[in-house]
Design a protein around this motif. Structure first.
Motif, PDB file in Angstrom:
ATOM      1  N   GLU A   1       0.851  -1.186   0.000  1.00  0.00           N
ATOM      2  CA  GLU A   1       0.000   0.000   0.000  1.00  0.00           C
ATOM      3  C   GLU A   1       0.888   1.238   0.000  1.00  0.00           C
ATOM      4  OE1 GLU A   1      -3.488   2.404   0.161  1.00  0.00           O
ATOM      5  OE2 GLU A   1      -3.220   0.276  -0.276  1.00  0.00           O
ATOM      6  N   PRO A   2       0.953   1.977  -1.100  1.00  0.00           N
ATOM      7  CA  PRO A   2       1.808   3.160  -1.147  1.00  0.00           C
ATOM      8  C   PRO A   2       1.306   4.261  -0.215  1.00  0.00           C
ATOM      9  CG  PRO A   2       1.160   2.435  -3.351  1.00  0.00           C
ATOM     10  CD  PRO A   2       0.276   1.737  -2.381  1.00  0.00           C
ATOM     11  N   LYS A   3       2.238   4.854   0.511  1.00  0.00           N
ATOM     12  CA  LYS A   3       1.918   5.962   1.395  1.00  0.00           C
ATOM     13  C   LYS A   3       2.571   7.225   0.819  1.00  0.00           C
ATOM     14  CE  LYS A   3       2.091   5.006   5.684  1.00  0.00           C
ATOM     15  NZ  LYS A   3       2.612   4.675   7.050  1.00  0.00           N
ATOM     16  N   ILE A   4       1.759   8.215   0.507  1.00  0.00           N
ATOM     17  CA  ILE A   4       2.270   9.435  -0.115  1.00  0.00           C
ATOM     18  C   ILE A   4       2.831  10.368   0.965  1.00  0.00           C
ATOM     19  CG2 ILE A   4       1.734  11.420  -1.563  1.00  0.00           C
ATOM     20  CD1 ILE A   4       1.503   8.749  -3.000  1.00  0.00           C
ATOM     21  N   LEU A   5       4.090  10.763   0.817  1.00  0.00           N
ATOM     22  CA  LEU A   5       4.722  11.673   1.758  1.00  0.00           C
ATOM     23  C   LEU A   5       4.748  13.110   1.262  1.00  0.00           C
ATOM     24  CD1 LEU A   5       7.789   9.619   3.066  1.00  0.00           C
ATOM     25  CD2 LEU A   5       5.435   9.646   3.896  1.00  0.00           C
ATOM     26  N   SER A   6       4.737  13.278  -0.057  1.00  0.00           N
ATOM     27  CA  SER A   6       4.794  14.642  -0.598  1.00  0.00           C
ATOM     28  C   SER A   6       4.321  14.642  -2.044  1.00  0.00           C
ATOM     29  CB  SER A   6       6.224  15.196  -0.530  1.00  0.00           C
ATOM     30  OG  SER A   6       7.075  14.465  -1.406  1.00  0.00           O
ATOM     31  N   GLY A   7       4.010  15.833  -2.539  1.00  0.00           N
ATOM     32  CA  GLY A   7       3.695  16.002  -3.953  1.00  0.00           C
ATOM     33  C   GLY A   7       2.256  15.804  -4.348  1.00  0.00           C
ATOM     34  N   VAL A   8       1.370  15.560  -3.381  1.00  0.00           N
ATOM     35  CA  VAL A   8      -0.062  15.385  -3.680  1.00  0.00           C
ATOM     36  C   VAL A   8      -0.857  16.220  -2.687  1.00  0.00           C
ATOM     37  CG1 VAL A   8      -1.994  13.776  -3.845  1.00  0.00           C
ATOM     38  CG2 VAL A   8       0.284  13.056  -4.595  1.00  0.00           C
ATOM     39  N   PHE A   9      -1.827  16.982  -3.194  1.00  0.00           N
ATOM     40  CA  PHE A   9      -2.690  17.803  -2.350  1.00  0.00           C
ATOM     41  C   PHE A   9      -4.107  17.736  -2.897  1.00  0.00           C
ATOM     42  CE2 PHE A   9      -4.513  22.040  -1.188  1.00  0.00           C
ATOM     43  CZ  PHE A   9      -4.550  21.825   0.192  1.00  0.00           C
ATOM     44  N   GLU A  10      -5.021  17.382  -2.020  1.00  0.00           N
ATOM     45  CA  GLU A  10      -6.434  17.250  -2.393  1.00  0.00           C
ATOM     46  C   GLU A  10      -6.621  16.327  -3.588  1.00  0.00           C
ATOM     47  OE1 GLU A  10      -7.857  21.269  -2.823  1.00  0.00           O
ATOM     48  OE2 GLU A  10      -8.130  21.501  -0.649  1.00  0.00           O
ATOM     49  N   GLY A  11      -5.835  15.234  -3.590  1.00  0.00           N
ATOM     50  CA  GLY A  11      -5.999  14.181  -4.579  1.00  0.00           C
ATOM     51  C   GLY A  11      -5.287  14.371  -5.900  1.00  0.00           C
ATOM     52  N   ARG A  12      -4.625  15.522  -6.080  1.00  0.00           N
ATOM     53  CA  ARG A  12      -3.941  15.788  -7.348  1.00  0.00           C
ATOM     54  C   ARG A  12      -2.467  16.110  -7.113  1.00  0.00           C
ATOM     55  NH1 ARG A  12      -7.315  16.593 -11.812  1.00  0.00           N
ATOM     56  NH2 ARG A  12      -9.540  16.697 -11.283  1.00  0.00           N
ATOM     57  N   THR A  13      -1.658  15.789  -8.126  1.00  0.00           N
ATOM     58  CA  THR A  13      -0.241  16.102  -8.018  1.00  0.00           C
ATOM     59  C   THR A  13      -0.040  17.614  -7.979  1.00  0.00           C
ATOM     60  OG1 THR A  13      -0.017  16.024 -10.433  1.00  0.00           O
ATOM     61  CG2 THR A  13       0.459  14.000  -9.228  1.00  0.00           C
ATOM     62  N   THR A  14       0.957  18.030  -7.199  1.00  0.00           N
ATOM     63  CA  THR A  14       1.226  19.463  -7.070  1.00  0.00           C
ATOM     64  C   THR A  14       2.255  19.954  -8.081  1.00  0.00           C
ATOM     65  OG1 THR A  14       3.017  19.069  -5.490  1.00  0.00           O
ATOM     66  CG2 THR A  14       0.778  19.354  -4.592  1.00  0.00           C
ATOM     67  N   GLY A  15       2.979  19.013  -8.701  1.00  0.00           N
ATOM     68  CA  GLY A  15       4.044  19.392  -9.622  1.00  0.00           C
ATOM     69  C   GLY A  15       5.409  19.387  -8.958  1.00  0.00           C
ATOM     70  N   THR A  16       5.443  19.355  -7.631  1.00  0.00           N
ATOM     71  CA  THR A  16       6.695  19.222  -6.892  1.00  0.00           C
ATOM     72  C   THR A  16       6.963  17.727  -6.667  1.00  0.00           C
ATOM     73  OG1 THR A  16       5.459  19.511  -4.835  1.00  0.00           O
ATOM     74  CG2 THR A  16       6.497  21.472  -5.791  1.00  0.00           C
ATOM     75  N   PRO A  17       8.175  17.354  -6.202  1.00  0.00           N
ATOM     76  CA  PRO A  17       8.508  15.929  -6.088  1.00  0.00           C
ATOM     77  C   PRO A  17       7.459  15.102  -5.355  1.00  0.00           C
ATOM     78  CG  PRO A  17      10.475  17.219  -5.789  1.00  0.00           C
ATOM     79  CD  PRO A  17       9.340  18.210  -5.884  1.00  0.00           C
ATOM     80  N   LEU A  18       7.051  14.021  -5.998  1.00  0.00           N
ATOM     81  CA  LEU A  18       6.064  13.105  -5.429  1.00  0.00           C
ATOM     82  C   LEU A  18       6.824  11.937  -4.821  1.00  0.00           C
ATOM     83  CD1 LEU A  18       2.852  11.807  -7.272  1.00  0.00           C
ATOM     84  CD2 LEU A  18       4.090  10.502  -5.566  1.00  0.00           C
TER      85      LEU A  18
END
Length: 325
Positions: free
Chosen positions: A55-72
């Protein structure tokens, strides 16, 4: 879309960083989890018994379900490790595995447990990265698919044939290799270059050879070209509406390192898993003598079935690179 995979098979976690993903990509978690499940271990006797939730756990790069464009950054925990199975591999490298070359490359400081960073376990974050790449490609009308083209010498095996071949090897305390055919559809003509850095075949090959166990890559007819005449190998051009197409696709969608608009088709050969229960010759790196080794623990008798989403992931990342994403 640059990415780096980190972690070791028996470390606390593995993961991937997508350095510069496009902003605004909606992460379809049903799709992402389905892709991870295709690769996951512990589902069948033809695969390793190791069980991981993946189960992948997102640490960065996603906000409100969408990529932010910064490192994911996504992390996947390791929860079912049995490091004791690998204690003797510190000094007894498995034949044809990266145990020896890894020890030489890193001066003996490499984590040898479960193959460390060289383990097929590291394909889990690759599949996650590839699944994100597929979501990006989907918005551009590009799809990636694959199928098993050979296992143990059986061409285009049925599910039953695949199972028979793999279980026979397992019963013989051995492993078996195979091949996967992959197709990328929807890429426009004109992507790539004849030069080293942007050659379409080169970009795909670099991504594919980073996958553990891949030992050969062939585009279109591949090695079959060696037995063909030009009149048989050539793909005649034709019009399909206002689009130039070819009547056949022996070239696999690439001419001169540049996509021609036809489906990009390639095949990869995957070697048999080096970790087998049969006794093999090796060396003792500490005693500097010859030795024998029989592998214990949980290992895949064939990785081809679980490698399908892995090869697709590498192809999706290559396709993004070709598109300049």
């Amino acid at each position: 879309m640059r990415h780096i995979i980190f972690g070791e098979s028996h470390g606390p976690a593995i993961g991937v960083v997508l350095a510069d993903p496009p902003a605004g990509v909606l992460l379809d978690w049903d799709f992402l989890r389905a892709e991870m499940a295709r690769r996951a271990p512990g589902q069948d006797p033809t695969a390793t018994a190791r069980r991981e939730a993946d189960e992948p756990k997102i640490l960065s790069g996603v906000f409100e379900g969408r990529t932010t464009g910064t490192p994911l950054c996504a992390v996947i925990e390791n929860t079912d490790t049995r490091s004791r199975d690998y204690a003797k591999l510190k000094n007894l490298p498995r034949p044809s595995h990266a145990d020896y070359t890894g020890a030489v490359r890193y001066g003996g400081y490499n984590d040898y447990r479960g193959g460390g960073h060289f383990s097929g376990r590291l394909t889990a974050p690759l599949v996650f990265a590839g699944a994100v790449a597929k979501l990006i490609l989907r918005e551009r009308g590009v799809t990636v698919s694959s199928a098993i083209s050979m296992v143990g010498g059986v061409k285009d095996p049925t599910p039953e044939q695949f199972r028979e071949v793999v279980l026979a090897a397992k019963a013989d305390r051995d492993s078996v290799g195979g091949a996967i055919r992959c197709t990328v559809e929807g890429l426009p003509a004109g992507l790539g270059s004849p030069d080293y850095g942007r050659n379409a075949e080169g970009i795909f090959s670099q991504q594919l050879f980073a996958v553990p166990a891949v030992k050969a890559v062939a585009f279109g007819a591949g090695f079959g070209f060696a037995s063909l005449r030009g009149s048989e190998a050539n793909d005649p051009f034709c019009w399909e509406g206002r689009t130039v197409r070819t009547r056949t696709n022996h070239a696999g969608g690439i001419n001169g390192g540049i996509t021609n608009g036809m489906p990009l088709v390639f095949e990869v050969a995957l070697r048999p898993t080096p970790s087998i229960a049969r006794e093999q010759e090796t060396v003792d790196l500490a005693a500097r003598t010859g030795a024998t080794l029989a592998i214990e623990g949980r290992h895949d008798p064939c990785i081809v079935q679980r490698a399908l989403p892995v090869i697709e992931a590498a192809a999706a990342l290559a396709a993004c690179q070709l598109l300049g994403i």
